[in-house]
Scaffold this motif. Structure first.
Motif, PDB file in Angstrom:
ATOM      1  N   ALA A  32      45.779  41.604  62.468  1.00 35.83           N
ATOM      2  CA  ALA A  32      45.001  41.793  63.658  1.00 35.83           C
ATOM      3  C   ALA A  32      44.753  43.198  64.104  1.00 35.83           C
ATOM      4  O   ALA A  32      43.939  43.459  64.768  1.00 35.83           O
ATOM      5  N   ILE A  33      45.374  43.954  63.365  1.00 34.49           N
ATOM      6  CA  ILE A  33      44.724  45.606  63.598  1.00 34.49           C
ATOM      7  C   ILE A  33      43.769  46.091  62.473  1.00 34.49           C
ATOM      8  O   ILE A  33      44.224  46.190  61.398  1.00 34.49           O
ATOM      9  N   PRO A  34      42.632  46.196  63.081  1.00 33.80           N
ATOM     10  CA  PRO A  34      41.563  46.804  62.038  1.00 33.80           C
ATOM     11  C   PRO A  34      42.104  48.184  61.632  1.00 33.80           C
ATOM     12  O   PRO A  34      42.486  49.115  62.277  1.00 33.80           O
ATOM     13  N   GLY A  35      41.919  48.157  60.298  1.00 37.74           N
ATOM     14  CA  GLY A  35      42.341  49.263  59.375  1.00 37.74           C
ATOM     15  C   GLY A  35      43.819  49.339  58.933  1.00 37.74           C
ATOM     16  O   GLY A  35      44.048  49.940  57.831  1.00 37.74           O
ATOM     17  N   LEU A  36      44.442  48.304  59.085  1.00 37.13           N
ATOM     18  CA  LEU A  36      45.838  48.071  58.674  1.00 37.13           C
ATOM     19  C   LEU A  36      45.466  46.741  57.853  1.00 37.13           C
ATOM     20  O   LEU A  36      45.254  45.718  58.334  1.00 37.13           O
ATOM     21  N   SER A  37      45.520  46.803  56.231  1.00 35.05           N
ATOM     22  CA  SER A  37      45.176  45.651  55.586  1.00 35.05           C
ATOM     23  C   SER A  37      46.600  45.026  55.163  1.00 35.05           C
ATOM     24  O   SER A  37      47.506  45.728  55.204  1.00 35.05           O
ATOM     25  N   VAL A  38      46.210  43.767  54.610  1.00 32.03           N
ATOM     26  CA  VAL A  38      47.505  43.053  54.076  1.00 32.03           C
ATOM     27  C   VAL A  38      47.839  43.647  53.018  1.00 32.03           C
ATOM     28  O   VAL A  38      49.443  43.709  52.707  1.00 32.03           O
ATOM     29  N   THR A  39      47.063  44.009  52.174  1.00 28.57           N
ATOM     30  CA  THR A  39      47.576  45.128  50.758  1.00 28.57           C
ATOM     31  C   THR A  39      48.470  46.018  51.132  1.00 28.57           C
ATOM     32  O   THR A  39      49.456  46.407  50.418  1.00 28.57           O
ATOM     33  N   MET A  40      48.007  46.848  52.149  1.00 33.38           N
ATOM     34  CA  MET A  40      48.690  48.005  52.675  1.00 33.38           C
ATOM     35  C   MET A  40      50.106  47.782  53.012  1.00 33.38           C
ATOM     36  O   MET A  40      51.097  48.115  52.679  1.00 33.38           O
ATOM     37  N   ALA A  41      50.190  46.621  54.016  1.00 27.48           N
ATOM     38  CA  ALA A  41      51.462  46.045  54.595  1.00 27.48           C
ATOM     39  C   ALA A  41      52.318  45.737  53.478  1.00 27.48           C
ATOM     40  O   ALA A  41      53.620  45.997  53.309  1.00 27.48           O
ATOM     41  N   VAL A  42      51.927  44.716  52.488  1.00 28.50           N
ATOM     42  CA  VAL A  42      52.637  44.253  51.403  1.00 28.50           C
ATOM     43  C   VAL A  42      53.284  45.334  50.472  1.00 28.50           C
ATOM     44  O   VAL A  42      54.347  45.498  50.380  1.00 28.50           O
ATOM     45  N   SER A  43      52.280  46.451  50.310  1.00 33.04           N
ATOM     46  CA  SER A  43      52.842  47.159  49.358  1.00 33.04           C
ATOM     47  C   SER A  43      53.604  48.028  49.959  1.00 33.04           C
ATOM     48  O   SER A  43      54.839  48.653  49.081  1.00 33.04           O
ATOM     49  N   ILE A  44      53.826  48.402  50.995  1.00 32.42           N
ATOM     50  CA  ILE A  44      54.874  49.157  52.002  1.00 32.42           C
ATOM     51  C   ILE A  44      55.966  48.580  51.898  1.00 32.42           C
ATOM     52  O   ILE A  44      57.148  49.128  51.563  1.00 32.42           O
ATOM     53  N   LEU A  45      55.931  47.165  52.401  1.00 35.51           N
ATOM     54  CA  LEU A  45      57.249  46.376  52.515  1.00 35.51           C
ATOM     55  C   LEU A  45      57.923  46.288  51.282  1.00 35.51           C
ATOM     56  O   LEU A  45      59.185  45.753  51.411  1.00 35.51           O
ATOM     57  N   ILE A  46      57.352  46.250  49.988  1.00 34.78           N
ATOM     58  CA  ILE A  46      57.991  45.907  48.963  1.00 34.78           C
ATOM     59  C   ILE A  46      59.017  46.960  48.696  1.00 34.78           C
ATOM     60  O   ILE A  46      60.175  46.629  48.296  1.00 34.78           O
ATOM     61  N   SER A  47      58.678  48.162  49.235  1.00 39.46           N
ATOM     62  CA  SER A  47      59.682  49.234  48.894  1.00 39.46           C
ATOM     63  C   SER A  47      61.069  48.991  49.663  1.00 39.46           C
ATOM     64  O   SER A  47      61.928  49.461  49.356  1.00 39.46           O
ATOM     65  N   PHE A  48      60.908  48.206  50.823  1.00 39.03           N
ATOM     66  CA  PHE A  48      62.423  47.958  51.420  1.00 39.03           C
ATOM     67  C   PHE A  48      63.114  46.604  50.683  1.00 39.03           C
ATOM     68  O   PHE A  48      64.063  46.556  50.975  1.00 39.03           O
ATOM     69  N   SER A 455      50.204  45.379  32.823  1.00 42.64           N
ATOM     70  CA  SER A 455      50.073  46.704  32.731  1.00 42.64           C
ATOM     71  C   SER A 455      48.722  46.881  33.605  1.00 42.64           C
ATOM     72  O   SER A 455      48.546  47.744  34.547  1.00 42.64           O
ATOM     73  N   ALA A 456      47.719  46.010  33.492  1.00 44.30           N
ATOM     74  CA  ALA A 456      46.477  46.110  34.176  1.00 44.30           C
ATOM     75  C   ALA A 456      46.891  45.910  35.758  1.00 44.30           C
ATOM     76  O   ALA A 456      46.258  46.528  36.704  1.00 44.30           O
ATOM     77  N   ALA A 457      47.689  44.922  35.748  1.00 44.61           N
ATOM     78  CA  ALA A 457      48.166  44.389  37.410  1.00 44.61           C
ATOM     79  C   ALA A 457      48.802  45.624  37.946  1.00 44.61           C
ATOM     80  O   ALA A 457      48.537  46.027  39.139  1.00 44.61           O
ATOM     81  N   ILE A 458      49.753  46.542  37.220  1.00 47.20           N
ATOM     82  CA  ILE A 458      50.559  47.600  37.890  1.00 47.20           C
ATOM     83  C   ILE A 458      49.430  48.844  38.192  1.00 47.20           C
ATOM     84  O   ILE A 458      49.445  49.132  39.199  1.00 47.20           O
ATOM     85  N   THR A 459      48.551  48.797  37.229  1.00 50.10           N
ATOM     86  CA  THR A 459      47.575  49.869  37.408  1.00 50.10           C
ATOM     87  C   THR A 459      46.568  49.597  38.522  1.00 50.10           C
ATOM     88  O   THR A 459      46.615  50.286  39.191  1.00 50.10           O
ATOM     89  N   SER A 460      46.309  48.494  38.803  1.00 51.59           N
ATOM     90  CA  SER A 460      45.346  47.800  39.929  1.00 51.59           C
ATOM     91  C   SER A 460      46.250  47.966  41.242  1.00 51.59           C
ATOM     92  O   SER A 460      45.840  48.576  42.220  1.00 51.59           O
ATOM     93  N   PHE A 461      47.648  47.817  41.175  1.00 55.34           N
ATOM     94  CA  PHE A 461      48.387  47.992  42.135  1.00 55.34           C
ATOM     95  C   PHE A 461      48.623  49.551  42.575  1.00 55.34           C
ATOM     96  O   PHE A 461      48.809  49.860  43.505  1.00 55.34           O
ATOM     97  N   ASP A 462      48.740  50.236  41.613  1.00 55.00           N
ATOM     98  CA  ASP A 462      48.791  51.671  41.914  1.00 55.00           C
ATOM     99  C   ASP A 462      47.520  52.175  42.524  1.00 55.00           C
ATOM    100  O   ASP A 462      47.806  52.701  43.558  1.00 55.00           O
ATOM    101  N   GLN A 463      46.469  51.704  41.946  1.00 56.52           N
ATOM    102  CA  GLN A 463      45.124  52.067  42.707  1.00 56.52           C
ATOM    103  C   GLN A 463      45.390  51.328  44.206  1.00 56.52           C
ATOM    104  O   GLN A 463      44.893  52.176  45.124  1.00 56.52           O
ATOM    105  N   SER A 464      45.392  50.304  44.406  1.00 58.80           N
ATOM    106  CA  SER A 464      45.372  49.770  45.660  1.00 58.80           C
ATOM    107  C   SER A 464      46.446  50.601  46.655  1.00 58.80           C
ATOM    108  O   SER A 464      46.521  50.530  47.840  1.00 58.80           O
ATOM    109  N   SER A 465      47.707  50.909  46.101  1.00 54.03           N
ATOM    110  CA  SER A 465      48.706  51.170  46.972  1.00 54.03           C
ATOM    111  C   SER A 465      48.435  52.982  47.033  1.00 54.03           C
ATOM    112  O   SER A 465      49.762  53.529  47.717  1.00 54.03           O
ATOM    113  N   ARG A 466      47.702  53.477  46.317  1.00 57.01           N
ATOM    114  CA  ARG A 466      47.748  55.016  46.224  1.00 57.01           C
ATOM    115  C   ARG A 466      47.699  55.656  47.637  1.00 57.01           C
ATOM    116  O   ARG A 466      48.125  56.573  48.068  1.00 57.01           O
ATOM    117  N   GLU A 467      46.916  54.863  48.631  1.00 60.46           N
ATOM    118  CA  GLU A 467      46.500  55.400  49.706  1.00 60.46           C
ATOM    119  C   GLU A 467      48.037  55.544  50.539  1.00 60.46           C
ATOM    120  O   GLU A 467      48.087  56.468  51.474  1.00 60.46           O
TER     121      GLU A 467
END
Lengths: 489, 191
Positions: A32-48, A455-467
């Motif tokens: 619901a918060i514009p600017g926070l994407s699900v991709t970002m949330a999932v990639s951050i919460l993975i680390s937990f 490998s491609a997935a990880i690269t893609s994941f790296d790109q999407s979570s780089r920010e």
């Protein structure tokens, strides 16, 4: 029987159900918060979840994913600012309903239809995953191009009032997308010698600018007007309303599943296509589209949630991410020591069903039978399909960087591929005897290709979570966990 | 129902394009002309994109930009011609109905926000913007204005910077040192 028991055990664990609920609740807020994407949330919460067991981690991430796709509709309805790209179509009719004081109705319909769409998406994932992924893999580059052109042509349907203005804004969107360096030749396009523009313009920035800022400036015209009181007496839609729109929701769910299953597409495209479909098939809507038509809410909301299940299909069956979030999840599974792809359903059937369980009502009995069939035949066949088609998908999904990564990882994986390939063959005895050594070689090559896909997935994941700044930490762990039968990235 | 009566030109117009499709609203022709000019500039820019495949290369980095900006130019020109043919709506004025001072002020504030965001940083720039916005729009006392603007800013900063680790321009504020200071206060936070 044991698979069914695995599934039941997973389904009945209250801890997992709680985590799915918690993830969904958090996902609704993030979405619901514009600017926070699900991709970002999932990639951050993975680390937990690094130190967690794999099933709780996946349960939490899937909850966030499903909740995030749904949550984008809230601000789309209430503020005309989509919280996520998948809710852009929802704003077209949701916001006019809110302006009429019927935000409660809009939210209620959205919620129920999201549930139906999500349920169907997960149902298809449970019942027909290999079939759908086989269909998705038939898509050639020209088909993707035609799909993109179809998406552009939707401008004609989505632009209300003036087709010329719709064409202009559609072309403007394409021009904005072309800003930056060309991915193949690195030629500068529309950068006007500004260094910041060389990396292109972020989709989120464009979305917030086009929807958020324009809406805020429009609202300034009404500063001195009284706020509209919303009718919140009835949020849950009547059974008659649901029944009336059920045929449309089933149609648009199927659109969502198929579009979601195509690698490189996502719930946003599914929602727009479903909205266009609803406009074409609804002969007499109670209100015109763009002015608060319920069908304009039903179609995109069922489709974007069904696309979530669809996105999991190529991920679970082939190891190919359906969208950015599933690309991250492949990385997460990899970190947790699993090999997403054709072998996942054979080696770890409980993992597959734990995903299906993340939405209520997974199809238990058929699921068990289906997995047994898969054990015998589809594994090898799917691996061959991957081999035949994977380089093209890598190019589509992750661009030039992935192509170079593909070549690099293929060389590295070749030396480590044999144990994996041998394991891929276990459980396919019938197939082995009937097809012989030729197929064995193809399966080996297919599983190697599956390694490349990761490998491609990880690269893609790296790109999407780089920010988000956490990619180095995640990739560091991937490096650390790369075992003898896993490619060193 | 939030219905905008086009006959009541009392500043309550929603300025939605096409509010009265059969009339030209004040400033609409100038806006259409500006779009056409901007499209022409983009076409010119697209023509200047380097083409490594030679002048006759069908697939080149400038193919899509040329096609899209060409479509923009043609459609903008057609929009301009159609707009010019419409009779002017004399009941509306640009300042009152289309671009009232408050909208202009906020547009300028947003441009200023974008300019000073990097040198000043997210926190001071957003604080100044929110305080100015609330003071202009709500016209309430300073205590209320400061409490709401700074409180919401802190909430946003906590969500974006702390919870989701979204990096924003720090500018003048030593953000990293502040965060580390608070981490040092908690047991094990300094590690």
């Amino acid at each position: 029987m044991s698979i069914a028991m695995d599934f039941l055990t997973v389904f009945l664990q209250p801890q997992l159900l709680l985590l799915v609920g918690l993830g969904t609740f958090s996902g609704v807020y993030v979405g619901a918060i514009p600017g926070l994407s699900v991709t970002m949330a999932v990639s951050i919460l993975i680390s937990f979840t690094f130190s967690w067991e794999v099933q709780p981690a996946i349960a939490l991430m899937i909850g966030i994913y499903m909740g995030g796709v749904y949550g984008g509709s809230r601000t789309a309805i209430l503020l005309n600012i989509p919280g996520a790209p998948s809710a852009i179509a929802t704003a077209l009719d949701g916001y006019p309903l809110a302006k009429r004081g019927e935000a409660g109705t809009a939210i209620g319909v959205t919620t129920v239809m999201s549930f139906i769409g999500g349920f169907i998406g997960i149902g298809v994932l449970a019942l027909a995953a290999p079939l759908v992924s086989e269909f998705a893999l038939r898509f050639q580059p020209r088909d993707y191009m035609l799909l993109a052109i179809l998406g552009i042509l939707l401008v004609g349907s989505l632009s209300q009032g003036s087709l010329l203005k719709g064409i202009f804004t559609g072309a403007l969107g394409l021009a904005i997308g072309a800003v930056g360096r060309d991915p193949l030749t690195f030629a500068e396009r529309f950068t006007f010698d500004v260094q910041l523009l060389e990396g292109g313009i972020s989709f989120i920035a464009v979305m917030i600018g086009m929807f958020g800022v324009s809406e805020a400036l429009l609202q300034l015209h009404h500063v001195n007007k009284d706020a509209i009181r919303q009718k919140i007496s009835r949020v849950v839609p009547s059974l008659a309303t649901v029944r009336k729109h059920l045929p449309l929701s089933l149609q648009t769910s199927s659109i969502g599943v198929v579009i979601g299953a195509l690698p490189g597409t996502g719930s946003d495209i599914a929602a727009l296509m479903a909205y266009d479909h609803a406009k074409r098939v609804t002969k007499n809507p109670e209100r015109p589209f763009g002015d608060g038509a319920i069908e304009g809410l039903v179609a995109p909301e069922t489709a974007n949630n069904a696309a979530v299940g669809g996105a999991f299909i190529p991920m679970m069956t082939l190891g190919i991410p359906g969208d950015a979030v599933t690309a991250i999840m492949i990385g997460a599974l990899f970190i947790h020591g699993l090999n997403p792809g054709p072998m996942l359903m054979v080696d770890q059937p409980d993992m597959f069903w734990s995903r299906c369980r993340s939405r209520p009502g997974g199809q238990r009995h058929r699921a068990a039978v289906h997995t047994k069939q898969l054990r015998r035949q589809d594994t090898a066949r799917t691996a061959v399909a991957i081999h035949d088609r994977i380089p093209r998908h890598q190019g589509r999904a992750s661009g030039v960087q992935c192509r170079s990564e593909h070549d690099l990882s293929r060389r590295r994986y070749r030396s480590a591929g044999s144990p994996c390939a041998t394991r891929a063959f276990v459980g396919t005895e019938d197939f082995q005897h009937s097809m012989g050594g030729l197929w064995f070689k193809r399966v080996c090559r297919g599983v190697r290709a599956a390694g490349n896909t990761r490998s491609a997935a990880i690269t893609s994941f790296d790109q999407s979570s780089r920010e988000t700044g956490c990619s180095s930490r995640l990739l560091g762990l991937v490096h650390a966990r790369s075992g003898p039968d896993r490619p060193a990235l | 129902m939030d219905y905008i009566d086009p006959e009541h030109h009392d500043g309550t117009s929603d300025a939605t394009p096409g509010g009265e499709p059969d009339k030209r609203r004040p400033g609409e022709a100038a806006f259409a002309a500006a779009l056409a000019c901007a499209s022409a500039v983009l076409v010119w820019s697209a023509l200047g994109i380097e083409n490594p495949f030679g002048p006759n290369g069908l697939s080149s980095p400038r193919s899509i930009p040329l096609a899209t900006t060409g479509v923009m130019l043609v459609s903008a020109a057609l929009i301009l011609v159609k707009t010019l043919r419409l009779p002017l709506d004399r009941a509306e004025t640009l300042v009152r109905d289309i671009l009232p001072p408050v909208v202009l002020v906020f547009a300028l504030l947003l441009v200023g926000y974008g300019i000073v965001l990097r040198p000043l940083g997210f926190l001071p720039t957003s604080a100044l913007f929110l305080i100015a916005a609330l003071k202009i729009l709500a016209r309430r006392n300073w205590g209320w204005t400061l409490a709401i603007s700074l409180g919401s800013l802190v909430a946003i900063w906590l969500i974006f910077r702390i919870v989701f680790s979204v990096l924003m321009p720090t500018g003048l504020v030593p953000e990293a040192e502040l965060i580390q200071f608070f981490r040092n206060l908690t047991p094990g936070g300094a590690s």
